[in-house]
Design an enzyme around this catalytic site. Structure first.
Site, PDB file in Angstrom:
ATOM      1  N   THR A 239      -0.765  -0.445  15.424  1.00  0.00           N
ATOM      2  CA  THR A 239      -1.694   0.598  14.357  1.00  0.00           C
ATOM      3  C   THR A 239      -1.450   2.145  14.634  1.00  0.00           C
ATOM      4  O   THR A 239      -0.213   2.397  15.385  1.00  0.00           O
ATOM      5  CB  THR A 239      -3.171   0.076  15.134  1.00  0.00           C
TER       6      THR A 239
ATOM      7  N   ILE B 120      -6.928  -2.946  11.257  1.00  0.00           N
ATOM      8  CA  ILE B 120      -7.723  -2.179  11.902  1.00  0.00           C
ATOM      9  C   ILE B 120      -7.891  -0.895  10.870  1.00  0.00           C
ATOM     10  O   ILE B 120      -6.950  -0.139  10.416  1.00  0.00           O
ATOM     11  CB  ILE B 120      -7.005  -1.462  13.691  1.00  0.00           C
TER      12      ILE B 120
ATOM     13  N   LYS C  72      -3.604   3.214  -1.996  1.00  0.00           N
ATOM     14  CA  LYS C  72      -4.541   4.264  -2.247  1.00  0.00           C
ATOM     15  C   LYS C  72      -4.453   5.607  -1.303  1.00  0.00           C
ATOM     16  O   LYS C  72      -3.806   5.290  -0.188  1.00  0.00           O
ATOM     17  CB  LYS C  72      -6.842   3.912  -1.151  1.00  0.00           C
TER      18      LYS C  72
ATOM     19  N   MET D  95      -7.733   8.806   9.091  1.00  0.00           N
ATOM     20  CA  MET D  95      -8.402   9.708   7.885  1.00  0.00           C
ATOM     21  C   MET D  95      -8.991  10.188   7.768  1.00  0.00           C
ATOM     22  O   MET D  95      -9.904  10.864   7.762  1.00  0.00           O
ATOM     23  CB  MET D  95      -8.505   8.703   7.048  1.00  0.00           C
TER      24      MET D  95
ATOM     25  N   GLY E 184       3.200  10.014  11.533  1.00  0.00           N
ATOM     26  CA  GLY E 184       3.397  10.108  12.948  1.00  0.00           C
ATOM     27  C   GLY E 184       4.552   8.742  13.284  1.00  0.00           C
ATOM     28  O   GLY E 184       4.961   8.199  12.145  1.00  0.00           O
TER      29      GLY E 184
ATOM     30  N   ASP F  45       1.121  -1.044  -0.374  1.00  0.00           N
ATOM     31  CA  ASP F  45       0.160   0.188   0.232  1.00  0.00           C
ATOM     32  C   ASP F  45       0.831   1.043   0.124  1.00  0.00           C
ATOM     33  O   ASP F  45       1.832   1.343  -0.331  1.00  0.00           O
ATOM     34  CB  ASP F  45      -1.384   0.040   1.161  1.00  0.00           C
TER      35      ASP F  45
ATOM     36  N   GLY G 294       0.074  -1.244   5.225  1.00  0.00           N
ATOM     37  CA  GLY G 294       0.467  -0.182   6.951  1.00  0.00           C
ATOM     38  C   GLY G 294      -0.124  -0.205   7.969  1.00  0.00           C
ATOM     39  O   GLY G 294      -1.299  -0.532   7.885  1.00  0.00           O
TER      40      GLY G 294
END
Length: 252
Positions: A126, A101, A65, A178, A207, A43, A96
């Site tokens: 996560t 999650i 995406k 997001m 982060g 990704d 990622g």
């Protein structure tokens, strides 16, 4: 739809969480699996440093995406995984953060199971856990927050509304994935549900990476903070956000 292949004919898919950005946050198992990959389907948020851990002759397929632009539709990603596994390849589906999650990992595994393709899941750190830790913001704290909720800033597939009054309950931390473009919507709904405009909040950009940046303020300032940030970024709302000033330790 069942295939005519037996398990012996098929390859194997490892669904691997690459963590929030820092390559050193990969698990030992994730590193081993990546180093054994014949195909890596990855990704947008997977860094080049992590991709470089795969064998040089491994096939790399980018299916990234981002908001308002999908390079490869999800149905096509699913088909890539099926096709490569049916060719007998060791496939690493690299995402990622953690694949379960807001990563659509469960959807991809459903397709693999439908085609009787063997798979495993390698959890990752996560973004909410990794980015807040590097920002010095504990998700829970005995004096500030006894629970935490993860919320996607994207609308759910079935259009189900968010229960903002539930999110507005005291003594909890809210982490929005997001959510940059929805920051005004988030702010308005939390205020209407009873959250104080003075509630501390933070926006954590990129982060755990060398480009990490943390913007802090109060809920009323959230839309302004979000305008200053770039994706990928997390929004944290809760009393714990004010601890960033005291506990930040990571120097990008």
């Amino acid at each position: 739809m069942m295939t005519n292949h037996s398990f012996a004919d098929l390859g194997f898919v490892s669904l691997v969480g690459a963590g929030p950005g820092d390559p050193e946050l990969l698990t030992v198992k994730a590193l081993r699996v990546i180093q054994q990959a014949q195909v890596v389907v990855y990704d947008r948020l997977v860094s080049q440093a992590i991709l470089d851990l795969a064998p040089t002759d491994a096939e790399r397929i980018y299916v990234g995406k981002q908001l308002d632009f999908h390079c490869v539709p999800q149905s096509q990603i699913n088909q890539i995984l099926v096709d490569k596994a049916q060719q007998g390849k060791r496939v690493v589906r690299l995402k990622g953060g953690d694949s379960f999650i807001f990563g659509r990992g469960g959807e991809e595994l459903e397709v693999l199971a439908q085609h009787q393709i063997r798979y495993e899941v390698v959890p990752g750190i996560t973004a909410a856990a990794g980015a807040t830790a590097y920002a010095g913001i504990p998700l829970t704290h005995r004096d500030y927050a006894q629970s935490v909720q993860f919320i996607t800033g994207h609308l759910q597939k079935n259009g189900a509304p968010i229960n903002w009054h539930c999110l507005a309950q005291s003594n909890q931390t809210l982490v929005f994935y997001m959510g940059l473009k929805q920051s005004g919507h988030i702010t308005d709904n939390l205020l209407q549900a009873g959250v104080s405009g003075d509630m501390p909040c933070a926006v954590i950009e990129r982060g755990t990476t060398a480009r990490q940046r943390v913007l802090t303020g109060c809920l009323l300032q959230l839309p302004h903070l979000a305008q200053q940030a770039e994706s990928p970024a997390l929004i944290v709302v809760g009393q714990v956000a004010e601890l960033h000033q005291k506990l930040h330790w990571f120097q990008p």
